[in-house]
Design a protein around this motif. Structure first.
Motif, PDB file in Angstrom:
ATOM      1  N   TRP A 147       0.828  -1.211   0.000  1.00 45.20           N
ATOM      2  CA  TRP A 147       0.000   0.000   0.000  1.00 45.20           C
ATOM      3  C   TRP A 147       0.861   1.259   0.000  1.00 45.20           C
ATOM      4  CZ3 TRP A 147      -4.543   0.421  -1.850  1.00 45.20           C
ATOM      5  CH2 TRP A 147      -5.422  -0.670  -1.814  1.00 45.20           C
ATOM      6  N   THR A 148       2.014   1.214   0.642  1.00 40.53           N
ATOM      7  CA  THR A 148       2.927   2.364   0.621  1.00 40.53           C
ATOM      8  C   THR A 148       3.405   2.632  -0.803  1.00 40.53           C
ATOM      9  OG1 THR A 148       3.643   1.886   2.880  1.00 40.53           O
ATOM     10  CG2 THR A 148       5.070   3.303   1.555  1.00 40.53           C
ATOM     11  N   ILE A 149       3.797   1.584  -1.508  1.00 45.45           N
ATOM     12  CA  ILE A 149       4.244   1.736  -2.894  1.00 45.45           C
ATOM     13  C   ILE A 149       3.115   2.267  -3.767  1.00 45.45           C
ATOM     14  CG2 ILE A 149       5.055   0.499  -4.946  1.00 45.45           C
ATOM     15  CD1 ILE A 149       6.553  -1.400  -2.983  1.00 45.45           C
ATOM     16  N   ILE A 150       1.920   1.707  -3.604  1.00 45.79           N
ATOM     17  CA  ILE A 150       0.764   2.151  -4.395  1.00 45.79           C
ATOM     18  C   ILE A 150       0.469   3.625  -4.143  1.00 45.79           C
ATOM     19  CG2 ILE A 150      -1.743   1.876  -4.674  1.00 45.79           C
ATOM     20  CD1 ILE A 150      -1.252  -1.168  -4.062  1.00 45.79           C
ATOM     21  N   ILE A 151       0.477   4.035  -2.892  1.00 49.73           N
ATOM     22  CA  ILE A 151       0.193   5.442  -2.551  1.00 49.73           C
ATOM     23  C   ILE A 151       1.266   6.359  -3.133  1.00 49.73           C
ATOM     24  CG2 ILE A 151       0.099   7.078  -0.620  1.00 49.73           C
ATOM     25  CD1 ILE A 151      -1.339   4.775   0.970  1.00 49.73           C
ATOM     26  N   ILE A 152       2.526   5.956  -3.041  1.00 46.44           N
ATOM     27  CA  ILE A 152       3.616   6.767  -3.619  1.00 46.44           C
ATOM     28  C   ILE A 152       3.435   6.907  -5.130  1.00 46.44           C
ATOM     29  CG2 ILE A 152       6.100   6.795  -4.122  1.00 46.44           C
ATOM     30  CD1 ILE A 152       6.493   5.626  -1.259  1.00 46.44           C
ATOM     31  N   LEU A 153       3.080   5.815  -5.797  1.00 42.86           N
ATOM     32  CA  LEU A 153       2.850   5.880  -7.248  1.00 42.86           C
ATOM     33  C   LEU A 153       1.707   6.849  -7.582  1.00 42.86           C
ATOM     34  CD1 LEU A 153       3.291   2.101  -8.118  1.00 42.86           C
ATOM     35  CD2 LEU A 153       4.764   3.982  -8.893  1.00 42.86           C
ATOM     36  N   PHE A 154       0.649   6.814  -6.805  1.00 41.61           N
ATOM     37  CA  PHE A 154      -0.484   7.708  -7.044  1.00 41.61           C
ATOM     38  C   PHE A 154      -0.096   9.167  -6.773  1.00 41.61           C
ATOM     39  CE2 PHE A 154      -3.858   4.191  -6.205  1.00 41.61           C
ATOM     40  CZ  PHE A 154      -3.605   3.655  -7.456  1.00 41.61           C
ATOM     41  N   ILE A 155       0.717   9.408  -5.760  1.00 37.26           N
ATOM     42  CA  ILE A 155       1.179  10.773  -5.467  1.00 37.26           C
ATOM     43  C   ILE A 155       2.040  11.298  -6.611  1.00 37.26           C
ATOM     44  CG2 ILE A 155       2.697  12.142  -3.961  1.00 37.26           C
ATOM     45  CD1 ILE A 155       1.591  10.425  -1.609  1.00 37.26           C
ATOM     46  N   VAL A 156       2.927  10.446  -7.121  1.00 35.35           N
ATOM     47  CA  VAL A 156       3.760  10.854  -8.260  1.00 35.35           C
ATOM     48  C   VAL A 156       2.876  11.171  -9.468  1.00 35.35           C
ATOM     49  CG1 VAL A 156       5.534  10.087  -9.907  1.00 35.35           C
ATOM     50  CG2 VAL A 156       5.822   9.626  -7.463  1.00 35.35           C
ATOM     51  N   ALA A 157       1.804  10.400  -9.647  1.00 36.66           N
ATOM     52  CA  ALA A 157       0.870  10.667 -10.751  1.00 36.66           C
ATOM     53  C   ALA A 157       0.274  12.068 -10.626  1.00 36.66           C
ATOM     54  CB  ALA A 157      -0.238   9.620 -10.779  1.00 36.66           C
ATOM     55  N   PHE A 158      -0.046  12.483  -9.414  1.00 35.40           N
ATOM     56  CA  PHE A 158      -0.586  13.830  -9.220  1.00 35.40           C
ATOM     57  C   PHE A 158       0.490  14.896  -9.412  1.00 35.40           C
ATOM     58  CE2 PHE A 158      -4.198  11.597  -7.414  1.00 35.40           C
ATOM     59  CZ  PHE A 158      -5.238  12.346  -7.940  1.00 35.40           C
ATOM     60  N   ALA A 159       1.741  14.569  -9.120  1.00 34.83           N
ATOM     61  CA  ALA A 159       2.841  15.505  -9.397  1.00 34.83           C
ATOM     62  C   ALA A 159       2.950  15.740 -10.904  1.00 34.83           C
ATOM     63  CB  ALA A 159       4.157  14.975  -8.837  1.00 34.83           C
ATOM     64  N   GLY A 160       2.556  14.735 -11.681  1.00 39.56           N
ATOM     65  CA  GLY A 160       2.567  14.867 -13.137  1.00 39.56           C
ATOM     66  C   GLY A 160       1.591  15.906 -13.663  1.00 39.56           C
ATOM     67  N   LEU A 161       0.649  16.317 -12.840  1.00 36.68           N
ATOM     68  CA  LEU A 161      -0.260  17.387 -13.248  1.00 36.68           C
ATOM     69  C   LEU A 161       0.495  18.705 -13.385  1.00 36.68           C
ATOM     70  CD1 LEU A 161      -3.296  16.619 -10.923  1.00 36.68           C
ATOM     71  CD2 LEU A 161      -3.149  16.227 -13.395  1.00 36.68           C
ATOM     72  N   VAL A 162       1.440  18.913 -12.499  1.00 31.92           N
ATOM     73  CA  VAL A 162       2.196  20.160 -12.497  1.00 31.92           C
ATOM     74  C   VAL A 162       3.454  20.036 -13.349  1.00 31.92           C
ATOM     75  CG1 VAL A 162       3.352  21.849 -11.011  1.00 31.92           C
ATOM     76  CG2 VAL A 162       1.305  20.693 -10.212  1.00 31.92           C
ATOM     77  N   TYR A 163       4.014  18.843 -13.422  1.00 29.08           N
ATOM     78  CA  TYR A 163       5.189  18.584 -14.255  1.00 29.08           C
ATOM     79  C   TYR A 163       4.792  17.607 -15.348  1.00 29.08           C
ATOM     80  CZ  TYR A 163       7.946  20.951 -10.762  1.00 29.08           C
ATOM     81  OH  TYR A 163       8.450  21.901  -9.919  1.00 29.08           O
ATOM     82  N   PRO A 164       4.340  18.130 -16.487  1.00 27.62           N
ATOM     83  CA  PRO A 164       3.790  17.274 -17.544  1.00 27.62           C
ATOM     84  C   PRO A 164       4.762  16.244 -18.114  1.00 27.62           C
ATOM     85  CG  PRO A 164       3.286  19.575 -17.956  1.00 27.62           C
ATOM     86  CD  PRO A 164       4.233  19.536 -16.804  1.00 27.62           C
ATOM     87  N   ILE A 165       6.033  16.380 -17.822  1.00 32.73           N
ATOM     88  CA  ILE A 165       7.001  15.403 -18.307  1.00 32.73           C
ATOM     89  C   ILE A 165       6.835  14.071 -17.572  1.00 32.73           C
ATOM     90  CG2 ILE A 165       8.901  15.974 -16.766  1.00 32.73           C
ATOM     91  CD1 ILE A 165       9.255  15.502 -20.523  1.00 32.73           C
ATOM     92  N   ILE A 166       6.202  14.098 -16.393  1.00 29.81           N
ATOM     93  CA  ILE A 166       5.921  12.874 -15.637  1.00 29.81           C
ATOM     94  C   ILE A 166       4.657  12.246 -16.216  1.00 29.81           C
ATOM     95  CG2 ILE A 166       5.278  11.921 -13.386  1.00 29.81           C
ATOM     96  CD1 ILE A 166       6.819  14.252 -12.099  1.00 29.81           C
ATOM     97  N   PRO A 167       4.757  11.027 -16.714  1.00 27.36           N
ATOM     98  CA  PRO A 167       3.577  10.376 -17.315  1.00 27.36           C
ATOM     99  C   PRO A 167       2.608   9.860 -16.253  1.00 27.36           C
ATOM    100  CG  PRO A 167       5.468   8.912 -17.410  1.00 27.36           C
ATOM    101  CD  PRO A 167       5.949  10.201 -16.800  1.00 27.36           C
ATOM    102  N   SER A 168       1.697  10.711 -15.843  1.00 30.45           N
ATOM    103  CA  SER A 168       0.762  10.400 -14.753  1.00 30.45           C
ATOM    104  C   SER A 168       0.036   9.085 -14.943  1.00 30.45           C
ATOM    105  CB  SER A 168      -0.265  11.522 -14.625  1.00 30.45           C
ATOM    106  OG  SER A 168       0.356  12.718 -14.290  1.00 30.45           O
ATOM    107  N   VAL A 169      -0.444   8.850 -16.137  1.00 34.22           N
ATOM    108  CA  VAL A 169      -1.239   7.654 -16.412  1.00 34.22           C
ATOM    109  C   VAL A 169      -0.419   6.392 -16.140  1.00 34.22           C
ATOM    110  CG1 VAL A 169      -2.380   6.359 -18.255  1.00 34.22           C
ATOM    111  CG2 VAL A 169      -2.711   8.810 -18.081  1.00 34.22           C
TER     112      VAL A 169
END
Length: 160
Positions: free
Chosen positions: A6-28
């Motif tokens: 669950w920690t890994i899953i939550i971190i992945l989801f947080i990084v996905a939201f960081a992709g909203l502000v940094y479009p180079i991060i592939p949120s999907v």
């Protein structure tokens, strides 16, 4: 082990939201990685064809929202395809050229420069298009954030 998963899953989801502000991060991809981590640690059984169909529709909606928000913002303020392309390039390059402020200045300057160079607009018109690009980018962040949140909520609904 469950806590680690669950920690890994939550971190992945947080990084996905960081992709909203940094479009180079592939949120999907980070959201999908969260689904896969869940499947590897627990089970892929909850992920039936309906789950994947709905998630794929959300992904299509994400890409569409990104493009349409930018296009509407630029077009509404008198921009052209060059302004849209300039804004898109600015979104991707801006954060690297001008750290932190580049995320806001990138789409603005990209649209302004494109309108000045390609269509030889005066500075006032080009700035107006840049402002429209910025509005489109910000509205895109909010729209994509809502879609990503719904994707994750649906995932949680299915697995919990």
């Amino acid at each position: 082990m469950e806590f680690l998963a669950w920690t890994i899953i939550i971190i992945l989801f947080i990084v996905a939201f960081a992709g909203l502000v940094y479009p180079i991060i592939p949120s999907v991809l980070f959201i999908a990685a969260g689904f896969i981590v869940y499947g590897l640690f627990f089970s892929f059984e909850p992920f039936n064809w309906l789950f994947w169909t709905i998630q794929i529709l959300f992904v299509i909606l994400l890409f569409g929202a990104d493009y349409i928000s930018n296009m509407i913002g630029v077009k509404k303020y008198g921009g052209t395809k060059a302004g849209i392309w300039g804004s898109t390039i600015g979104i991707l390059v801006g954060p690297f050229v001008i750290p932190v402020a580049g995320i806001i200045l990138g789409p603005f300057l990209g649209a302004v420069i494109a309108e000045l160079i390609v269509h030889r607009r005066n500075i006032k018109e080009a700035i107006k298009v840049g402002f429209g690009s910025l509005i489109g980018f910000i509205s895109s962040i909010f729209t994509k954030g809502i879609i990503q949140a719904v994707m994750i909520i649906y995932f949680l609904f299915v697995v919990l």
